[in-house]
Write a protein that holds these residues in place. Structure first.
Motif, PDB file in Angstrom:
ATOM      1  N   ASN A 161       0.549  -6.352  -7.463  1.00  0.00           N
ATOM      2  CA  ASN A 161      -0.589  -7.170  -7.494  1.00  0.00           C
ATOM      3  C   ASN A 161      -1.478  -6.810  -6.301  1.00  0.00           C
ATOM      4  OD1 ASN A 161       2.072  -9.245  -8.071  1.00  0.00           O
ATOM      5  ND2 ASN A 161       0.222  -9.698  -9.402  1.00  0.00           N
ATOM      6  N   THR A 162      -2.931  -6.615  -6.728  1.00  0.00           N
ATOM      7  CA  THR A 162      -3.886  -6.372  -5.685  1.00  0.00           C
ATOM      8  C   THR A 162      -4.432  -7.805  -5.095  1.00  0.00           C
ATOM      9  OG1 THR A 162      -4.357  -4.338  -6.723  1.00  0.00           O
ATOM     10  CG2 THR A 162      -5.891  -5.378  -5.072  1.00  0.00           C
ATOM     11  N   VAL A 163      -4.500  -8.044  -3.706  1.00  0.00           N
ATOM     12  CA  VAL A 163      -5.121  -8.964  -3.152  1.00  0.00           C
ATOM     13  C   VAL A 163      -6.572  -8.825  -2.896  1.00  0.00           C
ATOM     14  CG1 VAL A 163      -5.001 -10.172  -0.792  1.00  0.00           C
ATOM     15  CG2 VAL A 163      -2.949  -9.249  -1.786  1.00  0.00           C
ATOM     16  N   VAL A 164      -7.311  -9.810  -3.390  1.00  0.00           N
ATOM     17  CA  VAL A 164      -8.544  -9.965  -3.384  1.00  0.00           C
ATOM     18  C   VAL A 164      -9.004 -11.190  -2.725  1.00  0.00           C
ATOM     19  CG1 VAL A 164      -8.772  -8.764  -5.808  1.00  0.00           C
ATOM     20  CG2 VAL A 164      -8.702 -11.388  -5.694  1.00  0.00           C
ATOM     21  N   ALA A 165     -10.402 -11.055  -2.231  1.00  0.00           N
ATOM     22  CA  ALA A 165     -11.005 -12.166  -1.600  1.00  0.00           C
ATOM     23  C   ALA A 165     -11.115 -13.445  -2.365  1.00  0.00           C
ATOM     24  CB  ALA A 165     -12.530 -12.027  -1.383  1.00  0.00           C
TER      25      ALA A 165
ATOM     26  N   ASN B 115       0.880  -1.154  -0.152  1.00  0.00           N
ATOM     27  CA  ASN B 115       0.139   0.089   0.092  1.00  0.00           C
ATOM     28  C   ASN B 115       0.961   1.362  -0.046  1.00  0.00           C
ATOM     29  OD1 ASN B 115      -2.314  -1.702  -0.119  1.00  0.00           O
ATOM     30  ND2 ASN B 115      -2.206  -1.752   2.322  1.00  0.00           N
ATOM     31  N   GLY B 116       1.886   1.186  -0.806  1.00  0.00           N
ATOM     32  CA  GLY B 116       2.748   2.512  -0.771  1.00  0.00           C
ATOM     33  C   GLY B 116       3.851   2.622   0.148  1.00  0.00           C
TER      34      GLY B 116
ATOM     35  N   LEU C 210      -1.701  -9.714   5.162  1.00  0.00           N
ATOM     36  CA  LEU C 210      -2.230  -9.061   4.014  1.00  0.00           C
ATOM     37  C   LEU C 210      -3.679  -9.558   3.811  1.00  0.00           C
ATOM     38  CD1 LEU C 210       0.326 -10.166   1.175  1.00  0.00           C
ATOM     39  CD2 LEU C 210      -0.130  -8.123   2.335  1.00  0.00           C
ATOM     40  N   LYS C 211      -4.570  -8.576   3.313  1.00  0.00           N
ATOM     41  CA  LYS C 211      -6.077  -8.608   3.227  1.00  0.00           C
ATOM     42  C   LYS C 211      -6.573  -8.090   1.947  1.00  0.00           C
ATOM     43  CE  LYS C 211      -6.849  -4.291   5.421  1.00  0.00           C
ATOM     44  NZ  LYS C 211      -5.209  -3.776   5.403  1.00  0.00           N
ATOM     45  N   PRO C 212      -7.905  -8.670   1.233  1.00  0.00           N
ATOM     46  CA  PRO C 212      -8.114  -7.996   0.180  1.00  0.00           C
ATOM     47  C   PRO C 212      -8.131  -6.424   0.327  1.00  0.00           C
ATOM     48  CG  PRO C 212      -9.664  -9.777   0.928  1.00  0.00           C
ATOM     49  CD  PRO C 212      -8.615  -9.730   2.180  1.00  0.00           C
ATOM     50  N   GLY C 213      -7.568  -6.058  -1.044  1.00  0.00           N
ATOM     51  CA  GLY C 213      -7.541  -4.462  -1.157  1.00  0.00           C
ATOM     52  C   GLY C 213      -5.900  -4.128  -0.955  1.00  0.00           C
ATOM     53  N   ASP C 214      -5.181  -4.914  -0.147  1.00  0.00           N
ATOM     54  CA  ASP C 214      -3.877  -4.557  -0.137  1.00  0.00           C
ATOM     55  C   ASP C 214      -3.129  -4.569  -1.651  1.00  0.00           C
ATOM     56  OD1 ASP C 214      -3.958  -3.972   2.692  1.00  0.00           O
ATOM     57  OD2 ASP C 214      -3.425  -6.018   3.168  1.00  0.00           O
ATOM     58  N   VAL C 215      -2.121  -3.765  -1.838  1.00  0.00           N
ATOM     59  CA  VAL C 215      -1.445  -3.827  -3.061  1.00  0.00           C
ATOM     60  C   VAL C 215       0.151  -3.726  -2.654  1.00  0.00           C
ATOM     61  CG1 VAL C 215      -0.590  -2.354  -4.977  1.00  0.00           C
ATOM     62  CG2 VAL C 215      -3.057  -2.175  -4.116  1.00  0.00           C
ATOM     63  N   VAL C 216       0.551  -5.073  -3.326  1.00  0.00           N
ATOM     64  CA  VAL C 216       2.110  -5.327  -2.960  1.00  0.00           C
ATOM     65  C   VAL C 216       2.724  -4.989  -4.276  1.00  0.00           C
ATOM     66  CG1 VAL C 216       3.696  -7.059  -2.562  1.00  0.00           C
ATOM     67  CG2 VAL C 216       1.231  -7.102  -1.415  1.00  0.00           C
TER      68      VAL C 216
END
Length: 312
Positions: free
Chosen positions: A289-293, A212-213, A271-277
């Motif tokens: 990559n964005t983590v999604v459910a 997340n930046g 990490l949880k849905p919505g997090d950007v790595v």
């Protein structure tokens, strides 16, 4: 040279990445074909299309650079191992030889694809790595005989809770690791990175990862315990490696994954849905990559009580 595999309007092609976009290779040619042809032939094939009309990078979906026969993932950074175990408890066996496991070549994702949380996991994690792609078939190779075609960025996504259970049974990691592995954004040929050599063995590339930046990890690839040529050699002992096989470096130290930071007492959430790595490796490129459910599945059934009778 940078070779990529991409999808445009549902059509998958391979191409050469240049400053003006991706120059398509002839229809039907894959990056794995190029690897198997050898680096000189691949460079010639890539050079032959650079005068053609490129496809803008913004118009395509980048896929994993190649479809590898196998994916091995090593654990070659001592500092990472230190953070994953009690302080000072690195097993002496780690120093004796490189250790790796096979991961799932059918679960590879592209540089900017979404990544679902694996079913049943609440401790999802990333791992910042570099992967080498084997350049030729060989068995029981000496390090000086190992041929590396090129390098790409690897994120070994890890379900830590699943992994911990598996490894208590003295097997794995398997389901803790096989849901997703990001490769990308492209495959950089080995000749492009020779200027980063630290002496004649290691590549001194800067590796960074942010969530997340916010940067959470940074290391140098040259902190590996073994160079890639020795990893290829070890993988080939008494067996075969094939052109196109992917060998991961293992997670770098100094925050290359959340679990290492947890082991050092850092309270950082999984990490949880919505997090950007986002990961960047000097000389290679960036993946994001964005983590999604993920899919929700019923709980796994436990083993049934088993009698010990020996006769029907």
């Amino acid at each position: 040279m940078r070779f990529a595999t991409y999808s445009l309007n549902g059509v998958v092609r391979a191409g050469v990445v240049a400053d003006d976009g991706i120059h398509p290779l002839p229809e039907g040619t894959t990056v794995l074909d190029l690897v198997r042809s050898g680096l000189p032939a691949a460079l010639e094939a890539g050079s032959s299309v650079l005068s053609g009309q490129p496809v803008p990078l913004a118009d395509v979906r980048l896929l994993p650079p190649l479809d590898p026969p196998t994916v091995r993932d090593f654990v070659a950074f001592e500092e990472h191992v230190e953070g994953m175990v009690a302080p000072g408890a690195v097993a002496p066996e780690w120093y004796q030889a490189p250790t790796f496991y096979f991961t799932n070549p059918h679960a590879l994702l592209g540089a900017f694809d979404d990544v679902p949380v694996p079913p049943g996991s609440e401790l999802f994690d990333f791992e910042l790595e570099v992967a080498a792609v084997v350049g030729k078939d060989g068995s029981s190779l000496a390090p000086e005989e190992a041929e590396i075609f090129g390098y790409t960025v690897l994120n070994d996504w890890s379900a830590r809770d699943l992994q911990r259970r598996e490894m208590k049974v003295q097997l794995g990691p398997s389901k803790g690791k096989d849901s997703a592995t990001t490769l990308g954004p492209w495959l950089v040929t080995a000749d492009e990175l020779e200027s980063y050599r630290d002496g004649d063995r290691f590549l001194e590339l800067d590796l960074r990862v942010s969530v997340n930046g916010t940067e959470v990890g940074q290391d140098l690839l040259s902190n590996m315990g073994w160079p890639f040529e020795e990893l290829v050699s070890y993988a080939s002992r008494g067996t075969w490696v094939r052109a196109g096989d992917v060998l991961g470096s293992g997670t770098c130290g100094n925050g290359g994954c959340l679990a290492e930071l947890w082991g050092r007492g850092r309270e950082i959430p999984a990490l949880k849905p919505g997090d950007v790595v986002e990961m960047t490796v000097e000389g290679i490129g960036t993946i994001r990559n964005t983590v999604v459910a993920g899919v929700e599945l019923p709980p796994v059934r436990p083993a049934r009580p088993r009698p010990r009778k020996r006769k029907r």
